[in-house]
Design a protein around this motif. Sequence first.
Motif, short mmCIF file in Angstrom:
data_model
loop_
_atom_site.label_atom_id
_atom_site.label_comp_id
_atom_site.label_asym_id
_atom_site.label_seq_id
_atom_site.Cartn_x
_atom_site.Cartn_y
_atom_site.Cartn_z
N TYR A 25 0.84 -1.21 0.00
CA TYR A 25 0.00 0.00 0.00
C TYR A 25 0.88 1.25 0.00
N LEU A 82 17.61 15.67 -5.48
CA LEU A 82 18.42 14.91 -6.45
C LEU A 82 18.02 15.33 -7.87
N ALA A 119 3.94 8.58 -3.91
CA ALA A 119 3.46 7.61 -2.92
C ALA A 119 4.58 6.71 -2.41
N GLY A 126 17.06 5.09 -0.37
CA GLY A 126 16.20 4.06 0.21
C GLY A 126 16.98 2.95 0.86
O1 TXA Z 1 6.47 -0.85 -4.51
C1 TXA Z 1 6.82 0.30 -4.24
O2 TXA Z 1 7.80 0.84 -4.77
C2 TXA Z 1 5.97 1.08 -3.22
C3 TXA Z 1 4.61 1.31 -3.81
C4 TXA Z 1 3.73 2.15 -2.94
O3 TXA Z 1 4.75 1.84 -5.08
N1 TXA Z 1 6.60 2.29 -2.87
C5 TXA Z 1 7.73 2.35 -2.11
O4 TXA Z 1 8.11 3.65 -1.84
O5 TXA Z 1 8.29 1.37 -1.69
P1 TXA Z 1 9.17 4.00 -0.69
O6 TXA Z 1 9.22 5.49 -0.68
O7 TXA Z 1 8.79 3.32 0.54
O8 TXA Z 1 10.49 3.47 -1.27
C6 TXA Z 1 11.04 4.07 -2.41
C7 TXA Z 1 12.51 4.09 -2.34
C8 TXA Z 1 12.98 4.92 -1.19
O9 TXA Z 1 13.79 4.12 -0.41
C9 TXA Z 1 13.77 6.04 -1.83
O10 TXA Z 1 14.91 6.34 -1.11
C10 TXA Z 1 14.12 5.48 -3.20
O11 TXA Z 1 13.02 4.70 -3.53
N2 TXA Z 1 14.22 6.56 -4.17
C11 TXA Z 1 13.28 7.45 -4.52
N3 TXA Z 1 13.76 8.33 -5.41
C12 TXA Z 1 15.04 8.00 -5.65
C13 TXA Z 1 16.08 8.53 -6.47
N4 TXA Z 1 15.89 9.59 -7.24
N5 TXA Z 1 17.29 7.90 -6.43
C14 TXA Z 1 17.50 6.82 -5.65
N6 TXA Z 1 16.55 6.26 -4.85
C15 TXA Z 1 15.34 6.85 -4.84
#
Ligand code: TXA
Length: 333
Positions: free
Chosen positions: A34, A111, A137, A226
């Motif tokens: 979710y 970033l 999300a 992440g």
């Molecule tokens: O399955 C999923 O990806 C779920 C569903 C809801 O879509 N979302 C998810 O989001 O797991 P979150 O925010 O819990 O994990 C996303 C990860 C984070 O650890 C964040 O640091 C990494 O993606 N991330 C986001 N943008 C990034 C970027 N520009 N460069 C490197 N890592 C990034």
Amino acid sequence: MSRLLSGERDDDLNQAARHLCAGGLLAVPTETVYGLAGDARNESAVREIFAVKGRPLLDPLIVHVSDLQQAEELAHINEAARKLADAFWPGPLTLILKKKPEVSGLVTASLPTLAVRAPAHPVMRIILERSGLALAAPSANPFGYISPTRAEHVEDSLGDQLPYILDGGACEHGLESTILNLSNPQWPEVLRPGPISAEALTATLGVTVKAHEAKPSDNQAQLAPGMLSRHYSPRTPLALCESPHLQLAANSERTALLYLCRPVNAVRAHVPHEHLFWCTDSDSLEEAARELFALMRRLDKAGYARILAERAPDTPLGQAINNRLERAAAKGE
Ligand code: TXA
Ligand code: MG
């Protein structure tokens, strides 16, 4: 308490979409876990996402879109991204791409890259379509806790902070999406292993995709935000081992043994049943992945002093599972 909206009721879906268009937040189902969704172009909605999760602003968000065309409004789509989106979208693959200027630095933690994916869950797809928004999300859990794979998990940990949770049933994969860094398409690299393997990505791209390397002690927050080492963690201390029953000492009556698939008869015969838990009766690792976070949450509530979890076999999906278990076991951020 949040109000539960049904992913099967048209009125509820409309209400959810309207609420997002008005700048509100909402928990939404996806095929992985979710998410806690808000309009990616609305800075105050994005700020609220960080606040509700208790997430540091240096940890960027994934933006969810309907399709490649919508992704193109937000990020520079290179040839490799086009190939992978054709093959795996909608689905559990997040691509890191160079962002376009219209994306707020708040979403990307300043970033120059953006994480973007088109999710497959039919309820989430309806919400994307009806709202017309790109939705930021993250997983809908308090920062550092286990991701939710059912609406009631969201209610449990964020229910007092969210007006609505949209119920779309149990998530199909139960593990977060595979994150692939494609910002330099010549060196594609998996930053977070997930339902889609590096092998499958390599086969589609025709370029070797570097698999994620386990570095549980690393604190490479800026390189791959992440990848903070402690994540997905239950409050109960968790350790990972090959054969949990062999670690069950004589005085460990408050220990829970967590298996992925049903343990063999010999184990079931020797370990008292109140210690013994498994994700699935089947021998399917996919099925175990689907149930893993639900079982971790259940054990965390049950008051055990510690959890000994079985290491998954060294297959692509097993590696994604072990990545989550290793993080759950890591001490300190
Ligand atoms: O399955 C999923 O990806 C779920 C569903 C809801 O879509 N979302 C998810 O989001 O797991 P979150 O925010 O819990 O994990 C996303 C990860 C984070 O650890 C964040 O640091 C990494 O993606 N991330 C986001 N943008 C990034 C970027 N520009 N460069 C490197 N890592 C990034
Ligand atoms: Mg998360």
